[in-house]
Design a protein around this motif. Sequence first.
Motif, PDB file in Angstrom:
ATOM      1  N   VAL A 112       0.667  -1.447   0.068  1.00 14.26           N
ATOM      2  CA  VAL A 112       0.143   0.004   0.040  1.00 14.26           C
ATOM      3  C   VAL A 112       0.956   1.183   0.194  1.00 14.26           C
ATOM      4  O   VAL A 112       0.536   2.298  -0.589  1.00 14.26           O
ATOM      5  CB  VAL A 112      -1.091  -0.081   1.245  1.00 14.26           C
ATOM      6  CG1 VAL A 112      -1.528   1.384   1.432  1.00 14.26           C
ATOM      7  CG2 VAL A 112      -2.149  -0.979   1.149  1.00 14.26           C
ATOM      8  N   GLU A 121      -7.452   1.051   3.072  1.00 10.54           N
ATOM      9  CA  GLU A 121      -5.869   1.179   2.852  1.00 10.54           C
ATOM     10  C   GLU A 121      -5.359   2.410   3.770  1.00 10.54           C
ATOM     11  O   GLU A 121      -4.197   2.335   4.059  1.00 10.54           O
ATOM     12  CB  GLU A 121      -5.612   1.360   1.458  1.00 10.54           C
ATOM     13  CG  GLU A 121      -5.607   0.121   0.503  1.00 10.54           C
ATOM     14  CD  GLU A 121      -5.783   0.086  -0.877  1.00 10.54           C
ATOM     15  OE1 GLU A 121      -5.365  -0.818  -1.397  1.00 10.54           O
ATOM     16  OE2 GLU A 121      -5.710   1.239  -1.307  1.00 10.54           O
ATOM     17  N   LEU A 122      -6.037   3.660   3.588  1.00 12.45           N
ATOM     18  CA  LEU A 122      -5.591   4.739   4.311  1.00 12.45           C
ATOM     19  C   LEU A 122      -5.793   4.338   5.796  1.00 12.45           C
ATOM     20  O   LEU A 122      -4.995   4.942   6.688  1.00 12.45           O
ATOM     21  CB  LEU A 122      -6.581   5.807   4.074  1.00 12.45           C
ATOM     22  CG  LEU A 122      -6.497   6.532   2.596  1.00 12.45           C
ATOM     23  CD1 LEU A 122      -7.517   7.382   2.254  1.00 12.45           C
ATOM     24  CD2 LEU A 122      -4.954   7.432   2.519  1.00 12.45           C
ATOM     25  N   LYS A 157       1.751   3.179  -3.103  1.00 14.88           N
ATOM     26  CA  LYS A 157       1.015   3.836  -4.062  1.00 14.88           C
ATOM     27  C   LYS A 157       0.682   5.445  -3.604  1.00 14.88           C
ATOM     28  O   LYS A 157       1.152   5.751  -2.503  1.00 14.88           O
ATOM     29  CB  LYS A 157      -0.367   3.193  -3.985  1.00 14.88           C
ATOM     30  CG  LYS A 157      -0.420   1.650  -4.219  1.00 14.88           C
ATOM     31  CD  LYS A 157      -1.910   1.102  -4.046  1.00 14.88           C
ATOM     32  CE  LYS A 157      -1.979  -0.393  -4.332  1.00 14.88           C
ATOM     33  NZ  LYS A 157      -3.424  -0.804  -4.010  1.00 14.88           N
ATOM     34  N   SER A 165      -1.200   8.522  -2.288  1.00 18.76           N
ATOM     35  CA  SER A 165      -2.157   8.586  -1.343  1.00 18.76           C
ATOM     36  C   SER A 165      -3.530   8.845  -1.830  1.00 18.76           C
ATOM     37  O   SER A 165      -4.674   8.208  -1.195  1.00 18.76           O
ATOM     38  CB  SER A 165      -1.964   9.791  -0.397  1.00 18.76           C
ATOM     39  OG  SER A 165      -0.544   9.760   0.327  1.00 18.76           O
ATOM     40  N   LEU A 214      -5.683   5.792  -2.915  1.00 21.84           N
ATOM     41  CA  LEU A 214      -5.891   4.473  -1.862  1.00 21.84           C
ATOM     42  C   LEU A 214      -7.403   4.805  -1.546  1.00 21.84           C
ATOM     43  O   LEU A 214      -7.987   5.694  -1.356  1.00 21.84           O
ATOM     44  CB  LEU A 214      -5.079   4.939  -0.652  1.00 21.84           C
ATOM     45  CG  LEU A 214      -3.461   4.741  -0.741  1.00 21.84           C
ATOM     46  CD1 LEU A 214      -2.931   4.821   0.397  1.00 21.84           C
ATOM     47  CD2 LEU A 214      -3.255   3.285  -1.342  1.00 21.84           C
ATOM     48  N   THR A 215      -7.901   3.329  -1.124  1.00 24.59           N
ATOM     49  CA  THR A 215      -9.084   2.978  -0.478  1.00 24.59           C
ATOM     50  C   THR A 215      -9.236   3.635   0.856  1.00 24.59           C
ATOM     51  O   THR A 215      -8.215   3.783   1.584  1.00 24.59           O
ATOM     52  CB  THR A 215      -9.361   1.906  -0.636  1.00 24.59           C
ATOM     53  OG1 THR A 215      -8.722   0.933   0.171  1.00 24.59           O
ATOM     54  CG2 THR A 215      -9.644   1.302  -2.046  1.00 24.59           C
ATOM     55  N   THR A 263      -2.363   2.348   6.725  1.00 25.06           N
ATOM     56  CA  THR A 263      -1.264   3.369   6.856  1.00 25.06           C
ATOM     57  C   THR A 263      -1.019   4.247   7.965  1.00 25.06           C
ATOM     58  O   THR A 263       0.027   4.419   8.514  1.00 25.06           O
ATOM     59  CB  THR A 263      -1.307   4.314   5.507  1.00 25.06           C
ATOM     60  OG1 THR A 263      -2.274   5.404   5.455  1.00 25.06           O
ATOM     61  CG2 THR A 263      -1.285   3.638   4.157  1.00 25.06           C
TER      62      THR A 263
END
Length: 341
Positions: free
Chosen positions: A90, A102-103, A93, A95, A98-99, A106
Amino acid sequence: MYKLLCQRFIYRSQYTPLCIRQCHEEIKWKSKDKGRVSNMKTYWFNRYIDYIKNYDRVLEKNFPQTMQVYRMFRVGTGVFITEFKRYITVIQKPSKSLTTEELKLTHTMGADLRKMCPVLLILAVPFTNYIVFPLIYYFPRYFLTSHYWTAEQKLKFMLLDQKRRLKHNRPLFRCLQAELRTIKKKSLKAKWNDVIACLGSGTHPHVNDIIACSELFADRPYALKKLKSRHIKELLIIHDISTWRLFKKRKLIERGMLIKHMDEAIQREGGVTKLSKDAIRWALFFRGVNPETMSIENMQKWLTKWLEVSNTVNENTISLLLHCPILLAYNHSSNWKLIYG
């Protein structure tokens, strides 16, 4: 001489069948013995395999608490490693692509790594498990991450963290209130005074009134670069950022942009109605609201108001988004119930 040889031959020929029979019988008995030994070996080997297969049950029967900790740690470590591998993918990628999940990953994985790496390293040392396992069993909040917690523990620990943060709402509101007198533009000062008065009276201002005052967060008095140290400290605690960190203002900017990207991802994925119950509950916790006593409809309404403000925010006014836990949730009934019971 010839006669003596013939006698010996006749003598041996008379006893040869007997010797052969004896040899056959010895071989037969030896083969039976070997068969019995082989069967016994097979029997005990199968018993051993069955014992190994059922060893977990034996341990669970004799040491239930120990096995509970072991199983929790084994399953949790598997989930933690899986998420860490996903995290490596992730972070490569951009920012903005990102879904929401995914955020969230992180945001949470950094703290999870800082907490779990020492535990895993200590467990790698022989015999330390006798010390570590009791500690993680009795203090999972401090030694383990959410991958190892039960559903009840996740809710309990989240509420404890939220309560700690909410106790700093009033000091942060006082910081906002104290800067009112420094606003020079009269029309803007009057609008902001209405917002502050609304919060002070126990209600919340309308979203449009908050947006109308957004320029106050682009420069003096509420831009991050203009905030006083006390104000910065309270803002850090509200957003669960350590006050011991260096580059505090930069950390706040990063947090504000993370929230902004999350808000954009929610809308990109279909809006608040597309979020699962767990996802929207976490979203409210993260933004400073206790959703424990809220219905799904009320959670969606509140998050929709947040997104309305977020859509007007840019990098220059990111401070406004960081103050939204006060502007939109300071007097929320669920927060007051959590603080004061």
